[in-house]
Enzyme design. Structure first.
Site, short mmCIF file in Angstrom:
data_model
loop_
_atom_site.label_atom_id
_atom_site.label_comp_id
_atom_site.label_asym_id
_atom_site.label_seq_id
_atom_site.Cartn_x
_atom_site.Cartn_y
_atom_site.Cartn_z
N ASP A 31 45.95 43.59 28.87
CA ASP A 31 44.58 43.05 28.90
C ASP A 31 44.35 42.41 27.54
OD1 ASP A 31 41.90 43.97 30.81
OD2 ASP A 31 41.54 42.96 28.90
N GLY A 36 37.41 43.14 28.81
CA GLY A 36 37.84 44.48 29.23
C GLY A 36 37.48 45.53 28.20
N ALA A 74 43.64 39.72 36.04
CA ALA A 74 43.11 39.13 34.80
C ALA A 74 42.52 37.75 35.07
CB ALA A 74 44.23 39.03 33.77
N TYR A 141 35.21 28.11 39.87
CA TYR A 141 35.83 29.43 40.00
C TYR A 141 36.70 29.48 41.25
CZ TYR A 141 36.32 34.32 41.26
OH TYR A 141 36.84 35.52 41.67
N LYS A 145 41.06 29.56 41.66
CA LYS A 145 41.83 30.55 42.43
C LYS A 145 42.62 29.89 43.57
CE LYS A 145 40.57 34.56 40.55
NZ LYS A 145 41.45 35.70 40.24
#
Ligand code: UDP
Length: 333
Positions: A31, A36, A74, A141, A145
């Protein structure tokens, strides 16, 4: 299996680590700690602070830890932020995954379970959404993806040893039932955490983003899935991952709740008043999204434990009441 949990200090990744431990696997976390929390990682789990864009570092970790599968959580995941700063999403989510794939190729790591999203479907013509629903994202977004899903399919075709399961999440919510980890975003943009923080007096009021959608009460409808059910699906997906195969599955409970229905659930679970105000639509939001998640149930035998909104909110309330300020802050060590 030795599982690299990329983004394991984040909300979903931290839950996945615990589900993997319970299932007898060996998680290793990477990470960059941008969003995080160091404190979210159990002390016995190996942790590397590294960024996916650092291909050499990732290759070394994959080799050193003899990783069998990468669970790739992530990513940046705020629709609104992606509208304002698309390049950040393409660099972090798309380019970051390309680097990770290069590292996997170099290290000979064959399996990936990829965190995809219902945002890849955009504003579908029909609900429930199946895996065959055309993918036409309406925000950066979702596009960041979808590009990755396409790249993954190319990689599976080109590199014979490589297999991927892509899980298209609907709205992930709730927290570990044992209170061992939870949800702590800065900024917090998600509906259920914001409502609970408002109940706790940590934010003044929650703005409802639009009451003029073509839905029964005018507010957006979403499918909320409990984070542990989602993580159980990852373990099944990892076990089902085969070389030369790309598979995609929707992950939701198959039922939509409007924003106002979620507000009502929070009122009932907490027994307190929920301060809300009505505001305009948030750019990039689709009106109605809910899943047909029958494919993963049929093919992998996945069965969600949580099938209604109230018990999901209950687990989140348990965490937020006990940890109103979230995790202890990261230190620089
Ligand atoms: N929402 C809202 N007020 C908020 C946050 C969210 O009305 O302060 C709405 C949002 O428009 C969407 C739903 O709640 O319809 C879920 O939003 P969230 O940000 O939790 O998840 P997303 O659907 O963006 O992944």
């Amino acid at each position: 299996m030795n599982v690299l949990v990329a983004g394991g200090a984040g909300y979903i990744g931290a839950h996945a680590v615990r589900v993997l431990l319970r299932a007898g696997h060996r998680p290793v976390v990477i990470d960059n700690l941008f969003r995080g929390h160091r404190a979210a990682i159990p002390p016995e789990v190996p942790f590397y602070q590294a960024d996916l864009l650092d291909r050499e570092a990732i290759t070394t970790i994959l080799r050193q830890e003899a990783i069998d599968c990468v669970m790739h959580f992530a990513a940046l995941a705020y629709v609104g932020e992606s509208m304002e700063n698309p390049l950040r999403y393409y660099v972090n989510n798309t380019a970051g995954t390309i680097r990770l794939l290069e590292a996997m190729t170099e290290a000979g790591t064959a399996r990936m379970v990829f965190s995809s999203t219902c945002a890849t479907y955009g504003e579908p013509a029909q609900v429930p959404i199946t895996e065959e629903t055309p993918q036409h994202p309406i925000n950066p977004y979702g596009r960041s993806k979808l590009f990755v899903e396409q790249i993954l399919q190319d990689c599976v075709r080109a590199y014979g040893h490589f297999g991927v399961v892509s899980l298209r999440y609907f709205n992930v919510a709730g927290c570990a039932e044992d209170g061992s980890c939870g949800e702590d975003h800065t900024p917090e943009t998600h509906l259920i955490p914001r409502l609970l923080l408002a109940v706790l007096g940590r934010i003044e009021a929650v703005t409802i983003f639009g009451t003029d959608y073509p839905t029964p009460d005018g507010t957006c409808v979403r499918d909320y899935i409990h984070v542990d059910d989602l993580c159980e699906a990852h373990v099944l997906a990892m076990e089902a991952c085969r070389p030369g195969q790309f598979r995609a599955y929707n992950l939701g409970i198959g039922r939509g709740y409007s924003v106002l229905e979620v507000v009502e659930a929070v009122r009932q679970v907490t027994g307190r008043d929920v301060p809300i105000r009505i505001g305009p639509r948030r750019p990039g939001d689709a009106a109605i999204l809910f899943a047909d998640a029958g494919k993963i149930q049929r093919e992998l035998g996945w069965k969600p434990k949580f099938t209604a909104i109230e018990p999901i909110v209950e687990t989140a309330w348990h965490w937020f009441r006990a940890n109103p300020a979230g995790y202890p802050k990261n230190t620089s060590s």
